[in-house]
Scaffold this active site. Structure first.
Site: not given
Length: 446
Positions: A20, A22, A174, A252, A370
């Protein structure tokens, strides 16, 4: 001249776990402390890679980074043998240990931003690893990422490798998760579409910005990369992601929009001043008309988009048709599944939808998009890529065997302090470097 969009997927690493880490990623936070299955996660990713290759697409592989990152713990004051360091970190700073065991490098959409030679002034492919400065567990990645990218794209004639941008908030980067390239065809010049969450140097507190979760990409970072990569100013569009969707878990741009060639598929609340963004894209995309498929909030809410990862999909061209590669969570969400049926039956823009079981990745907040870094390559550039990183039947079989030989099928947070896990990871990566012809990319970490 032929050109192809290659997808380089990240291999899931042996320390895949649910810590966990992020903040702002809803799935990562909601599934914290669950028991993970690294072996299944890696095999699910490999199955997707194999299927994409079988569809006729160019499919590449990027290796995981070494974890636990003992070198990072040593730099932060822990001393002794590797086993001593892990034991001390587990007792004194368990969150720090978890960060140094993250397998987040599997999500190679965050590895770098890549500009094709067709778009750059010097006619080379430019690669800039992302600094990922917003999260400690990811900010340590860029040094290894650069080593990996240099080992895979290892010809100075065709590829230019940049250092990551300064690792400070004003230049938070990113990677390709906030970058899309539009083009008529892959062998034609394209439009670079950079999406950011906030301005890094803005002092205007009244400016629209997220209030709950951090904006990870800054406009300044995107502008710097555009300059580094020598992109033409009239073929660049910068757009701000809507702050309200960031606060709903859209950390994102690739969680709320995806594009390919001359097609953009996005939610109606993806961007701030969305109509103006569309006009800028159409103005820059002069070679042909840009098609936009906008999903209304009535059709799919932002909440449903985040939980299903509808937009964290791969939009690819298969036999001349637009195919959407989605996670199986889209099948399980009734509203999203209904929309996708309507889309393929009635809209005639996206021709087919294929779903994949990527649940191990999805529980940590990473879907099909991703897991891949998109790299447009000409015939000559593709021939110059390290052949050990291009998916084939034989490489797939070897990697499946490698995973079965080295990966655990159960991992908890307590296991991260196990020195045996470090040895297993190192032994696995040493064998992988030989399989993929990677050389000594991990040496500096030990």
């Amino acid at each position: 001249m032929n050109a192809y969009e290659a997808n380089f997927d990240g291999l899931v690493g042996p320390t895949h776990n649910y810590a966990g880490l992020s903040y702002g990623n809803v799935a990562s936070s909601n599934n914290r402390s669950l028991t993970s299955n690294p072996k299944l996660a890696a095999l699910q990713g490999l199955e997707k890679m194999k299927t994409m290759r079988n569809l006729g697409l160019v499919q590449g592989v990027l290796p995981p980074h070494e974890r636990p990152a003992v070198n990072e713990l040593r730099a932060l004051g822990f001393s002794g043998s590797d086993a001593d360091i892990l034991t001390k970190a587990a007792k004194q700073a368990p969150k720090l240990l978890a960060s140094c065991c993250s397998a987040a490098t599997m999500w190679t959409a965050n590895a770098a931003t890549v500009s094709p030679s067709l778009d750059t002034a010097d006619g080379k492919v430019h690669l800039t690893p992302a600094n990922l400065s917003n999260k400690f567990h990811r900010a340590m990645e860029h040094k290894t990422t650069r080593q990996v990218l240099q080992a895979v794209f290892n010809s100075e004639r065709y590829f230019t490798h940049h250092e990551a941008l300064p690792g400070i908030p004003q230049f938070g980067d990113e990677g390709a998760a906030n970058y899309t390239r539009f083009c008529t065809d892959y062998h034609r010049p394209g439009v670079a579409f950079f999406v950011y969450g906030d301005n890094g140097f803005s002092s205007n507190e009244r400016r629209p910005r997220p209030q709950r979760y951090p904006a990870r990409q800054t406009r300044e970072a995107s502008e710097a990369i555009a300059r580094q990569h020598q992109l033409a100013c009239d073929r660049i569009v910068f757009a701000q992601q809507h702050p309200n969707v960031i606060d709903q878990g859209v950390f994102h741009n690739d969680v709320i929009a995806v594009g390919n060639k001359n097609l953009l598929f996005c939610h109606e609340h993806a961007f701030l001043h969305q109509r103006q963004v569309y006009e800028q894209l159409r103005e820059a995309h002069t070679d042909s008309a840009l098609s936009i498929v906008e999903v209304s909030d009535d059709q799919v809410s932002v909440s449903d988009a985040v939980s299903s990862y509808l937009f964290n999909s791969q939009l690819v061209t298969v036999n001349g048709k637009n195919t959407l590669i989605v996670p199986s969570e889209c099948d399980a969400n009734e509203k999203v599944a209904r929309y996708l049926r309507w889309l393929t039956e009635s809209h005639h823009t996206i021709d087919a939808v294929r779903s994949f079981d990527l649940r191990q990745s999805m529980k940590n907040g990473g879907g099909p998009a991703c897991l891949r870094l998109r790299v447009v390559l000409t015939d000559a550039e593709l021939a110059a890529v390290n052949p050990g990183s291009i998916m084939s039947d034989s490489l797939y079989q070897r990697l499946v065997q490698w995973v079965n030989d080295h990966y655990r099928d159960r991992l908890t947070e307590k296991d991260l302090a196990d020195p045996q896990l470090l040895m297993e990871s190192r032994n696995a990566l040493d064998e992988l470097t030989a399989i993929m012809q990677l050389g000594s990319v991990y040496d500096f970490q030990r």
